[in-house]
Design an enzyme around this catalytic site. Structure first.
Site, PDB file in Angstrom:
ATOM      1  N   GLU A 231      64.049  72.443  12.425  1.00  0.00           N
ATOM      2  CA  GLU A 231      63.676  72.077  13.791  1.00  0.00           C
ATOM      3  C   GLU A 231      64.603  72.810  14.752  1.00  0.00           C
ATOM      4  OE1 GLU A 231      63.971  68.134  16.689  1.00  0.00           O
ATOM      5  OE2 GLU A 231      63.632  67.858  14.543  1.00  0.00           O
ATOM      6  N   GLU A 236      66.059  69.699  25.749  1.00  0.00           N
ATOM      7  CA  GLU A 236      66.083  68.286  25.377  1.00  0.00           C
ATOM      8  C   GLU A 236      67.205  67.567  26.105  1.00  0.00           C
ATOM      9  OE1 GLU A 236      65.631  65.564  21.370  1.00  0.00           O
ATOM     10  OE2 GLU A 236      66.850  67.373  21.262  1.00  0.00           O
TER      11      GLU A 236
END
Length: 427
Positions: A231, A236
């Protein structure tokens, strides 16, 4: 026929003119070929030497601060919108704008360096923008794998509930439900690109991202089996954070060789350890927080957004951020040249993490969840850039979940407004 002196002179002049014309045409052709070869040589030299640039390392590391990472984000077992096709991958996760008639930010252009290269080692293979932005995405449907109190809806549900929009500026909007009070969850959007890649350059231009207490937005890439296929979190953060956090999560064996920003040649700061394996770090992986205070949240939005780029090649994985007004001309011209972009915000070198062993068949993902494993866990935490006061203290609510269910108006700013997503592959 008798050749008089005048006739002889005329024939000689005609002969000389014909010879001169033939020679002139030959000379012109030779000149044209020379110019073409010179142009091609100059172009080839620019491409060849564009990579010979020195990186700079910015400043000392900042003090390490607390952060939290999601658990169980990956996998591909949840439902998708059946009409959109593609494989579903799970896991969480440019100049001042003006307000449009729809209440969203719109970009009014950007300044950049004056010239761009004529070619790039990267070839554009996929574009999402304008009225066709949502083509080529699958809509994740159901509950949030990271335990946020949202229900992801399909494309029809998104349009019906005013969670999806293409605004007057041609930008794609993805919202969270703002009903004043809900009993359990709020509707939200999560999309996954139907195509996947092994290596590439992903460039995302956004005018606005979700922000505010309770929010947890992300733009990221993920393989089909988490964390085995890895990932890469490009954008974020949670709540009112102003500094982006880029993170990778992998199988055991991937590390970063140092936690020193100068050694890694990055502008950000390593805030976790150097072990990137999800299963041995409590799912935290290797996080790097941006030093730029307008790289996330309200500060990002107030500046008209910006451009994020993730480069994944034989050198490793690197993430770059350019605020509105500083986007390189080569990106704007569609001929990206990452070797000329300067210092990356975050980087995980191939020397200690093979990018083609730990990252496999990645698709791109947008989502916005509320509370959940990260935002819910740090509801009472303060001291993060932008979160100098905790959300518990700011709102007067003891828990994230109680606040989210009771205050729909608080999520008026919980939306993505995206100009474009472009995917490039090496030629």
């Amino acid at each position: 026929m008798k050749l008089t002196p005048s006739l002889l002179l005329s024939l000689l002049l005609i002969s000389d003119f014909a010879e001169a014309s033939i020679f002139g045409r030959s000379l012109h052709k030779a000149h044209t070929r020379a110019v073409a070869h010179t142009h091609n040589l100059a172009r080839d030299l620019r491409v060849a030497f564009s990579g010979i640039l020195l990186s700079r390392a910015d400043g000392p590391q900042k003090q390490q601060v607390l952060y939290c990472r999601a658990s169980g984000r990956g996998g591909n077992t949840n439902n998708t919108d059946g009409g959109s096709g593609g494989t579903n991958h799970t896991a969480h996760s440019t100049v001042s704008g003006s307000t449009s008639s729809t209440g969203t930010k719109t970009s009014s252009g950007s300044s950049a360096t004056p010239t761009a290269p004529v070619s790039s080692p990267w070839k554009l293979v996929e574009t999402h923008k304008g009225s066709s932005f949502f083509d080529g995405w699958s809509f994740f449907v159901g509950g949030d794998p990271t335990h946020g109190i949202v229900e992801y809806v399909d494309q029809n549900g998104g349009w019906a509930n005013n969670l999806l929009q293409i605004n007057d500026a041609g930008n794609a909007i993805m919202r969270v439900e703002t009903t004043p009070k809900v009993q359990n969850t709020r509707k939200s959007i999560r999309i996954t690109s139907q195509s996947s890649w092994n290596g590439g350059l992903i460039i995302m231009d956004s005018v606005h991202m979700p922000t505010g207490c309770g929010t947890w937005p992300a733009f990221w890439t993920n393989g089909p089996t988490w964390p085995t296929t890895g990932e890469i979190d490009i954008v974020e953060g949670v709540h009112d954070y102003t500094n982006n956090q880029a993170t990778i999560h992998t199988d055991p064996g991937c590390t970063i060789a140092s936690s020193n920003s100068n050694t890694l040649s990055i502008s950000g700061n390593v805030i976790g350890g150097t072990d990137c394996a999800a299963l041995t770090t409590g799912n935290q992986g290797c996080g790097i927080r941006a030093s730029s205070s307008n790289s996330f949240g309200k500060a990002f939005n107030d500046n008209g957004g910006g451009v994020y780029a993730m480069k994944w090649d034989t050198t490793g994985v690197a993430i770059y951020f350019f605020s509105r007004g500083s986007v390189p001309a080569d990106i704007l011209a569609g001929v990206p040249n990452p070797d000329g972009w300067g210092t990356a915000q975050a980087r995980w070198p191939a020397t200690s993490c093979d990018p083609f062993k730990y990252f496999i068949n990645h698709s791109a993902i947008f989502d916005t969840t509320l509370c959940g494993d990260w935002a819910g866990a740090v509801w009472g935490v303060s001291g993060i850039p932008g979160q100098e006061q905790s959300c518990a203290a700011r709102t007067g609510f003891a828990t994230c979940e109680e606040f989210v269910r009771s205050n729909g108006v608080a999520f008026n700013e919980a939306y993505w407004e995206v100009k474009s997503v472009q995917i490039y592959q090496l030629r």
